[in-house]
Design a protein around this motif. Structure first.
Motif, PDB file in Angstrom:
ATOM      1  N   ILE A 134       0.893  -1.169   0.000  1.00  0.00           N
ATOM      2  CA  ILE A 134       0.000   0.000   0.000  1.00  0.00           C
ATOM      3  C   ILE A 134       0.921   1.206   0.000  1.00  0.00           C
ATOM      4  O   ILE A 134       1.666   1.438   0.960  1.00  0.00           O
ATOM      5  N   GLY A 135       0.903   1.943  -1.101  1.00  0.00           N
ATOM      6  CA  GLY A 135       1.882   3.026  -1.262  1.00  0.00           C
ATOM      7  C   GLY A 135       3.276   2.423  -1.209  1.00  0.00           C
ATOM      8  O   GLY A 135       3.589   1.502  -1.968  1.00  0.00           O
ATOM      9  N   ARG A 136       4.087   2.934  -0.261  1.00  0.00           N
ATOM     10  CA  ARG A 136       5.455   2.400  -0.154  1.00  0.00           C
ATOM     11  C   ARG A 136       5.567   1.377   0.979  1.00  0.00           C
ATOM     12  O   ARG A 136       6.644   0.975   1.366  1.00  0.00           O
ATOM     13  N   ILE A 137       4.415   0.969   1.496  1.00  0.00           N
ATOM     14  CA  ILE A 137       4.444   0.053   2.644  1.00  0.00           C
ATOM     15  C   ILE A 137       4.258  -1.385   2.162  1.00  0.00           C
ATOM     16  O   ILE A 137       3.303  -1.696   1.444  1.00  0.00           O
ATOM     17  N   ASN A 138       5.181  -2.241   2.549  1.00  0.00           N
ATOM     18  CA  ASN A 138       5.049  -3.667   2.216  1.00  0.00           C
ATOM     19  C   ASN A 138       4.363  -4.372   3.375  1.00  0.00           C
ATOM     20  O   ASN A 138       4.761  -4.229   4.528  1.00  0.00           O
ATOM     21  N   LEU A 139       3.341  -5.128   3.057  1.00  0.00           N
ATOM     22  CA  LEU A 139       2.615  -5.854   4.103  1.00  0.00           C
ATOM     23  C   LEU A 139       3.031  -7.316   4.071  1.00  0.00           C
ATOM     24  O   LEU A 139       3.399  -7.853   3.012  1.00  0.00           O
ATOM     25  N   VAL A 175      -1.276   3.476   7.651  1.00  0.00           N
ATOM     26  CA  VAL A 175      -2.274   3.152   6.622  1.00  0.00           C
ATOM     27  C   VAL A 175      -3.605   3.767   7.048  1.00  0.00           C
ATOM     28  O   VAL A 175      -4.030   3.614   8.194  1.00  0.00           O
ATOM     29  N   THR A 176      -4.238   4.471   6.120  1.00  0.00           N
ATOM     30  CA  THR A 176      -5.539   5.077   6.452  1.00  0.00           C
ATOM     31  C   THR A 176      -6.617   4.449   5.571  1.00  0.00           C
ATOM     32  O   THR A 176      -6.307   3.790   4.564  1.00  0.00           O
ATOM     33  N   ILE A 177      -7.853   4.704   5.934  1.00  0.00           N
ATOM     34  CA  ILE A 177      -8.972   4.130   5.163  1.00  0.00           C
ATOM     35  C   ILE A 177      -8.931   4.648   3.719  1.00  0.00           C
ATOM     36  O   ILE A 177      -9.302   3.939   2.785  1.00  0.00           O
ATOM     37  N   GLY A 178      -8.411   5.866   3.549  1.00  0.00           N
ATOM     38  CA  GLY A 178      -8.307   6.436   2.205  1.00  0.00           C
ATOM     39  C   GLY A 178      -7.445   5.565   1.290  1.00  0.00           C
ATOM     40  O   GLY A 178      -7.690   5.480   0.080  1.00  0.00           O
ATOM     41  N   ASP A 179      -6.439   4.886   1.874  1.00  0.00           N
ATOM     42  CA  ASP A 179      -5.527   4.051   1.071  1.00  0.00           C
ATOM     43  C   ASP A 179      -6.232   2.810   0.523  1.00  0.00           C
ATOM     44  O   ASP A 179      -5.767   2.215  -0.447  1.00  0.00           O
ATOM     45  N   VAL A 180      -7.300   2.377   1.203  1.00  0.00           N
ATOM     46  CA  VAL A 180      -7.974   1.134   0.787  1.00  0.00           C
ATOM     47  C   VAL A 180      -9.482   1.372   0.620  1.00  0.00           C
ATOM     48  O   VAL A 180     -10.282   0.447   0.736  1.00  0.00           O
ATOM     49  N   ARG A 181      -9.836   2.613   0.328  1.00  0.00           N
ATOM     50  CA  ARG A 181     -11.263   2.993   0.298  1.00  0.00           C
ATOM     51  C   ARG A 181     -12.058   2.145  -0.697  1.00  0.00           C
ATOM     52  O   ARG A 181     -13.220   1.804  -0.445  1.00  0.00           O
ATOM     53  N   ASP A 182     -11.417   1.780  -1.825  1.00  0.00           N
ATOM     54  CA  ASP A 182     -12.135   1.014  -2.861  1.00  0.00           C
ATOM     55  C   ASP A 182     -12.598  -0.345  -2.350  1.00  0.00           C
ATOM     56  O   ASP A 182     -13.510  -0.948  -2.916  1.00  0.00           O
ATOM     57  N   ALA A 183     -11.943  -0.839  -1.296  1.00  0.00           N
ATOM     58  CA  ALA A 183     -12.301  -2.169  -0.781  1.00  0.00           C
ATOM     59  C   ALA A 183     -13.603  -2.134   0.024  1.00  0.00           C
ATOM     60  O   ALA A 183     -14.119  -3.179   0.422  1.00  0.00           O
TER      61      ALA A 183
END
Ligand SMILES: Cc1cc2nc3c(=O)[nH]c(=O)nc-3n(C[C@H](O)[C@H](O)[C@H](O)COP(=O)(O)OP(=O)(O)OC[C@H]3O[C@@H](n4cnc5c(N)ncnc54)[C@H](O)[C@@H]3O)c2cc1C
Length: 622
Positions: free
Chosen positions: A498-503, A518-526
């Motif tokens: 997510i962005g530059r973050i590896n999970l 990580v914010t909700i905006g980063d995964v809002r489409d989900a």
């Protein structure tokens, strides 16, 4: 007052609840009682001044915003009215954690009071009597009604006192001292004596308000702008989307050495200092400009907030500039501020000193322990602030109605709400300075958030009968979407990056959202099914999850103490080993539970342990 039938219930016989005082406490109290089907009579000095915002135009803010949300979640009125007249709304502490975030809104003052009056006029079972109450009718240890200044008496088995700053009220501007509850309004003369005669301990407190200035006389180009939120914000869970009216900016300026010199040079004319006329203790968190200059002399400047009092009002409020110096000094001090060089002062600031009744006299239901059926709420209990008053008023109104119905009272615990914290602090600790709600007062603040007031309190409001079908249906739908969103996050794989973050492999959306970066905006489409507000709440619930679980253990420990009840008539002299001081404190406060005893300031752990042993022995032998 237009549209309000004022004399219909003058006999008083039909009213089961009499509310004395139409401020923020009395308004919520009377409304709640009537809405719970218990006819209420609101007796107030001047019905045109119902819900006057006597000081600042602001509702909410840190911790107070949580109170407003809780009032709304329970079915009270303050949030709904504020949303309809909000002219500058902003979230405070947005960069901090969710437990300290809160909404603050400036209200159009006349519009706020007008909506409150219309709400009263439209409410079935609620009538208004314009009069001053001078005495209480008490028979056999129970209240039976009130006596008015004009000699009439009105009877009812429940009386709620919500008299604000009016008991023995005195106003001060320099050496101009008047008997007034607020500037231009007569004080309540007889009621203090009536309460003292009944044995209630009274003491003096003080508060103050700054001058108001003409909008057209200010040069805003010399001030720092404080813009309102660009996106709509509301207190009420029932608010329609969007602001009700245009949003206006506020402005900030700083005091300077010239301002401070004027304060110092005129201290001999100050009722607080040189004249030493004011004896009552003032609010620690809202000191006068005199106090700021003298007590914080090391600060070269103090912030001043310049705020509109309405969309069409000619006045601006000068926040942070509370003073009781003479009017000519106030005007000279104002002229030292940037942008105020040509200021026209429309109303000078003043201080008010008044009687309050020590709230340790109350049960957590806000009924007095001394007189059955008599309730106290609002500034009369030593609090300061519209929100603190409204919250207590709502609880007093609910409980007077519950009493009229023969039902048990509502007692909100500290783990449920800021309202619970407020009332518990008042009734177990008492007041020695004006009490203002702060997030630091709530030990469970991780749980008592602005966002989740509905989850905490709407079911209670529904059970009581204050949450109507529409609000309840909206709440259950909101809760279902929120729970659905959290479940979806727990069961859905997050993208690898997510962005530059590896999970890590196998991480879920919930794992991702628990991370601070990580914010909700980063995964809002989900979360396509959720509206923005619910999506934001999913993120908060997930981020706070660990803290809440840890807090839950503390809440459960506290709940065990709350479950141990102390008999109302417990003879503390029978617990021989108690210290004399401990016995006096317990006798005076009469805590209802072991938990409440533990919170009595200065009660030693040994005395608490002795009480605990006594109660457990008592329970075992019962
Ligand atoms: C000068 C001033 C400065 C303030 N400064 C601040 C501040 O800086 N920050 C802050 O948070 N709060 C401030 N407040 C306090 C805020 O206004 C109150 O906390 C809040 O309004 C209290 O609400 P209440 O309902 O308890 O009483 P109030 O709003 O005071 O209302 C009391 C009502 O009771 C009526 N009444 C009183 N006695 C009788 C009687 N015997 N019979 C019939 N009617 C009666 C009055 O007419 C009035 O309508 C200030 C208030 C004043 C007056």
């Amino acid at each position: 007052m237009r549209g309000v039938p004022m004399s219909k219930v003058l006999r008083g016989d039909d009213a089961a609840v009499i509310v004395v005082g139409g401020g923020h406490a009395g308004f919520e109290a009377a409304l709640a009682s009537a809405r719970l089907g218990v006819p209420a009579l609101l007796i107030t000095g001047d019905p045109q001044r119902i819900c006057t915002l006597a000081c600042n135009p602001s509702i909410g803010g840190s911790a107070k915003g949580q109170l407003v949300r809780e009032i709304d979640a329970l079915g009270g009125a303050m949030a709904r009215i504020t949303d309809r007249v909000s002219l500058h709304a902003r979230f405070l502490n947005e960069s901090k954690g969710p437990s300290v975030r809160a909404l603050r809104a400036l209200a159009d003052k006349p519009a706020y009071a007008r909506l409150a009056r219309e709400t009263v006029a439209a409410q079935r079972g609620l009538d208004v009597v314009p009069a001053m109450v001078e005495d209480l009718i008490v028979e056999g240890g129970a209240v039976r009604g009130v006596a008015l200044a004009d000699g009439r008496t009105l009877r009812a088995p429940n009386v709620i006192l919500a008299t604000g700053t009016f008991l023995g009220g005195k106003t001060f501007r320099g050496d101009d001292v008047r008997s007034e509850g607020r500037i231009g309004e007569a004080p309540a003369a007889g009621l203090s004596a009536a309460l003292a005669r009944l044995g209630f301990p009274l003491a003096r407190l003080k508060t103050g308000t700054p001058p108001r200035v003409a909008r057209t006389s200010l040069d805003f180009s010399a001030m720092t702008i404080q813009p309102p939120s660009p996106s709509p914000l509301a207190f009420s869970y029932t608010a329609p989307r969007g602001f009700a009216g245009p949003q206006l900016p506020c402005w900030i300026v700083e005091t300077n050495q010239r301002t401070h010199a004027l304060v110092r040079d005129n201290l001999h004319r100050s009722p607080l200092y040189g004249l030493a006329l004011i004896k009552g203790i003032g609010p620690r968190y809202c000191p006068s400009i005199e106090d700021k200059v003298i007590k914080f002399a090391h600060n070269p400047t103090h912030q001043v907030f310049v705020e509109p009092e309405g969309w069409d009002e000619p006045t601006y409020y000068v926040g942070g500039f509370t003073t009781s110096l003479p009017a000519d000094v106030q005007e000279a001090m104002l002229r030292t501020l940037p942008g105020f060089e040509a200021v026209v002062m429309l109303r000078a600031g003043y201080a008010v000193e008044y009687d309050f009744v020590q709230p340790t006299e109350l049960d957590a239901s806000l009924e007095t322990r001394r007189i059955a059926g008599l309730f106290h709420c609002g500034q009369l209990n030593g609090t300061s602030g519209y929100e603190e008053a409204a919250a207590q008023g709502l609880v007093a109104g609910i409980n007077a109605a519950q009493r009229a119905h023969g039902r048990p009272p509502l007692r909100l615990g500290r783990e449920t709400s800021y309202i619970g914290v407020l009332i518990d602090d008042l009734v177990t600790r008492g007041v020695d300075e004006p009490y203002r709600m702060l997030t630091s007062r709530a030990e469970h603040r991780v749980v008592l958030r602005h966002d989740n007031a509905d989850l905490r309190l709407t079911p209670t409001g529904r059970e009581l009968g204050l949450v109507d079908d529409g609000a309840w249906d909206a709440f259950t739908a909101r809760r279902a979407y929120l729970e659905g969103g959290i479940a979806h996050a727990a069961h859905t794989r997050a993208p690898k990056t997510i962005g530059r973050i590896n999970l890590s492999a196998g991480a879920t959306l919930a794992d991702a959202l628990r991370r601070p970066d990580v914010t909700i905006g980063d995964v809002r489409d989900a979360f396509p099914d959720l509206d923005d507000a619910t999506a934001a709440r999913v993120e908060i619930e997930l981020k706070m999850d660990g803290y809440v679980r840890r807090q839950q253990e503390a809440i459960e420990r506290a709940a065990r103490d709350e479950a141990v009840t102390v008999p109302a008539d417990l003879d503390y002299s029978a617990i021989r080993a108690l210290s004399r001081e401990g016995r006096e404190k317990l006798d005076r406060t009469r805590p209802r539970t072991l938990g409440a005893a533990r919170r009595i300031p200065g009660l030693t752990p040994t005395d608490v342990a002795l009480l605990s042993v006594h109660l457990h022995r008592h329970a075992a032998s019962a």
